[in-house]
Design a protein around this motif. Structure first.
Motif, PDB file in Angstrom:
ATOM      1  N   ILE A  94       0.869  -1.174   0.000  1.00  0.00           N
ATOM      2  CA  ILE A  94       0.000   0.000   0.000  1.00  0.00           C
ATOM      3  C   ILE A  94       0.904   1.221   0.000  1.00  0.00           C
ATOM      4  O   ILE A  94       1.711   1.406   0.925  1.00  0.00           O
ATOM      5  N   ASN A  95       0.795   2.028  -1.043  1.00  0.00           N
ATOM      6  CA  ASN A  95       1.667   3.197  -1.194  1.00  0.00           C
ATOM      7  C   ASN A  95       3.143   2.791  -1.084  1.00  0.00           C
ATOM      8  O   ASN A  95       3.942   3.457  -0.419  1.00  0.00           O
ATOM      9  N   GLU A  96       3.463   1.672  -1.734  1.00  0.00           N
ATOM     10  CA  GLU A  96       4.819   1.143  -1.831  1.00  0.00           C
ATOM     11  C   GLU A  96       5.391   0.647  -0.502  1.00  0.00           C
ATOM     12  O   GLU A  96       6.586   0.373  -0.395  1.00  0.00           O
ATOM     13  N   VAL A  97       4.540   0.519   0.518  1.00  0.00           N
ATOM     14  CA  VAL A  97       4.976  -0.008   1.811  1.00  0.00           C
ATOM     15  C   VAL A  97       4.427  -1.425   1.953  1.00  0.00           C
ATOM     16  O   VAL A  97       3.245  -1.656   1.701  1.00  0.00           O
ATOM     17  N   PRO A  98       5.269  -2.399   2.341  1.00  0.00           N
ATOM     18  CA  PRO A  98       4.793  -3.788   2.445  1.00  0.00           C
ATOM     19  C   PRO A  98       3.984  -4.043   3.715  1.00  0.00           C
ATOM     20  O   PRO A  98       4.362  -3.618   4.807  1.00  0.00           O
ATOM     21  N   TYR A  99       2.867  -4.739   3.547  1.00  0.00           N
ATOM     22  CA  TYR A  99       2.029  -5.182   4.658  1.00  0.00           C
ATOM     23  C   TYR A  99       1.594  -6.615   4.356  1.00  0.00           C
ATOM     24  O   TYR A  99       1.942  -7.181   3.317  1.00  0.00           O
ATOM     25  N   VAL A 100       0.814  -7.178   5.269  1.00  0.00           N
ATOM     26  CA  VAL A 100       0.201  -8.481   5.032  1.00  0.00           C
ATOM     27  C   VAL A 100      -1.281  -8.377   5.327  1.00  0.00           C
ATOM     28  O   VAL A 100      -1.690  -7.816   6.350  1.00  0.00           O
ATOM     29  N   LEU A 101      -2.096  -8.861   4.402  1.00  0.00           N
ATOM     30  CA  LEU A 101      -3.545  -8.929   4.597  1.00  0.00           C
ATOM     31  C   LEU A 101      -3.867 -10.311   5.137  1.00  0.00           C
ATOM     32  O   LEU A 101      -3.530 -11.320   4.535  1.00  0.00           O
ATOM     33  N   GLU A 102      -4.536 -10.358   6.297  1.00  0.00           N
ATOM     34  CA  GLU A 102      -4.954 -11.622   6.882  1.00  0.00           C
ATOM     35  C   GLU A 102      -6.461 -11.801   6.717  1.00  0.00           C
ATOM     36  O   GLU A 102      -7.239 -10.909   7.062  1.00  0.00           O
ATOM     37  N   LEU A 103      -6.854 -12.947   6.200  1.00  0.00           N
ATOM     38  CA  LEU A 103      -8.261 -13.317   6.053  1.00  0.00           C
ATOM     39  C   LEU A 103      -8.523 -14.486   7.001  1.00  0.00           C
ATOM     40  O   LEU A 103      -7.799 -15.489   6.976  1.00  0.00           O
ATOM     41  N   ILE A 104      -9.547 -14.354   7.839  1.00  0.00           N
ATOM     42  CA  ILE A 104      -9.793 -15.336   8.892  1.00  0.00           C
ATOM     43  C   ILE A 104     -11.200 -15.900   8.762  1.00  0.00           C
ATOM     44  O   ILE A 104     -12.168 -15.146   8.598  1.00  0.00           O
ATOM     45  N   LYS A 105     -11.308 -17.232   8.848  1.00  0.00           N
ATOM     46  CA  LYS A 105     -12.593 -17.910   8.722  1.00  0.00           C
ATOM     47  C   LYS A 105     -12.713 -18.999   9.788  1.00  0.00           C
ATOM     48  O   LYS A 105     -11.808 -19.833   9.933  1.00  0.00           O
ATOM     49  N   ASP A 106     -13.810 -18.985  10.547  1.00  0.00           N
ATOM     50  CA  ASP A 106     -14.093 -20.046  11.510  1.00  0.00           C
ATOM     51  C   ASP A 106     -14.651 -21.245  10.739  1.00  0.00           C
ATOM     52  O   ASP A 106     -15.745 -21.173  10.178  1.00  0.00           O
ATOM     53  N   ILE A 107     -13.889 -22.333  10.715  1.00  0.00           N
ATOM     54  CA  ILE A 107     -14.312 -23.505   9.936  1.00  0.00           C
ATOM     55  C   ILE A 107     -14.687 -24.684  10.847  1.00  0.00           C
ATOM     56  O   ILE A 107     -14.795 -25.818  10.392  1.00  0.00           O
ATOM     57  N   THR A 108     -14.909 -24.397  12.126  1.00  0.00           N
ATOM     58  CA  THR A 108     -15.183 -25.464  13.092  1.00  0.00           C
ATOM     59  C   THR A 108     -16.329 -26.357  12.638  1.00  0.00           C
ATOM     60  O   THR A 108     -16.224 -27.587  12.647  1.00  0.00           O
ATOM     61  N   ASN A 109     -17.434 -25.748  12.232  1.00  0.00           N
ATOM     62  CA  ASN A 109     -18.614 -26.516  11.855  1.00  0.00           C
ATOM     63  C   ASN A 109     -18.642 -26.896  10.381  1.00  0.00           C
ATOM     64  O   ASN A 109     -19.602 -27.505   9.910  1.00  0.00           O
TER      65      ASN A 109
END
Length: 296
Positions: A94-109
């Protein structure tokens, strides 16, 4: 790599991914902080990414760090409060700065074997935890591996700076280890490795210290909040124990020696790279003494 337009739709809740995942967040990996994305700008908060798991330190299976280092998508399962969570970490800019996007999903059921083991899902928790641990361990010695070294040293030096505590590395290298393998066989080489690992554990267990296999015949020890004198004393004990061991094969006896370099992190001067370089240089200084003494 996610492009900015797709990223904005996710963060605004307008992407199809928002219907799949329960949560998303941006992580600034350099200090493991959570960021907010407001009007095209990233605002860094003081909240640590691992606080979501109710932890006080970086996760041993930190996928954000791995995604950042390898610049590729990393996936893990996380067991938390009787729930199984799928976490996908994506490197972004983002604007040439590195980040990490985390996507989280509860898959228990959602897992096909959920109903059959629901009353015993602690077994699955233990399995997930064990797999996460295995991924950062050297399979032969059960010490930490280079993947762990890279992640943990960076976290340790951040903590040392924040807490104003000492941080000292020691690098151990077996002298002429190739000769052991060539002369007595790899089975005896393995015995030597196992013995050295046992000696290392003997002297660091109970300390705020961790050990890793840095190479085939190299071991890295990281001491947190210890005096330089105490680390020197510990390393001297390790050296003496290794030197006192003797081995024999076919009536031929041999001994093992090691070279050790010790270096204390300088928060004003050192980075991760210089810290590793400096302890490596200290080890080679010790090895040059060994070579000189054995050439007389």
């Amino acid at each position: 790599m996610y492009n900015l337009k797709d990223l904005e739709s996710v963060l605004k809740g307008e992407s199809s991914l928002n219907q799949i995942f329960d949560n998303n967040r941006i992580v600034y990996v350099d200090n493991h902080t959570i960021c907010k994305y407001i009007n095209g700008k990233v605002i860094r908060t003081k909240e640590k990414c691992y606080s979501i798991w109710e932890q006080d330190e970086i996760c041993t299976n930190c996928t954000s760090h791995q995604a950042f280092i390898e610049q590729k998508q990393i996936v893990k399962l996380q067991y938390f409060k009787n729930n199984i969570l799928l976490v996908i970490s994506l490197p972004i800019f983002i604007n040439e700065v590195p980040y990490v996007l985390e996507l989280i999903k509860d898959i228990t059921n959602s897992m096909i074997f959920h109903d059959s083991i629901h009353h015993e899902n602690y077994e699955l928790r233990n399995l997930i935890n064990r797999l996460n641990i295995i991924s950062e361990k050297d399979p032969f010695t059960d010490l930490f591996n280079k993947k762990y070294i890279d992640k943990q040293i960076k976290e340790d030096i951040r903590n040392a700076k924040e807490k104003k505590e000492s941080y000292i590395l020691a690098l151990i290298d077996i002298d002429n280890f190739k000769n052991v393998n060539d002369t007595y066989g790899h089975i005896y080489g393995d015995i030597v490795i196992k013995d050295i690992v046992s000696i290392i554990h003997k002297h660091i267990d109970g300390r705020d210290c961790w050990a890793a296999r840095y190479g085939g015949d190299e071991f890295l020890l990281a001491y947190r909040n210890e005096t330089y004198e105490n680390v020197q004393s510990c390393c001297k004990c390790i050296t003496n124990d290794i030197n006192s061991n003797s081995y024999s094969r076919d009536n031929k006896k041999f001994k093992i020696t090691v070279s050790i370099g010790i270096y204390q992190f300088d928060p004003q001067m050192d980075t991760y790279e210089t810290l590793i370089d400096n302890v490596d240089s200290k080890m080679y200084e010790d090895k040059r003494k060994y070579i000189y003494n054995n050439s007389k």
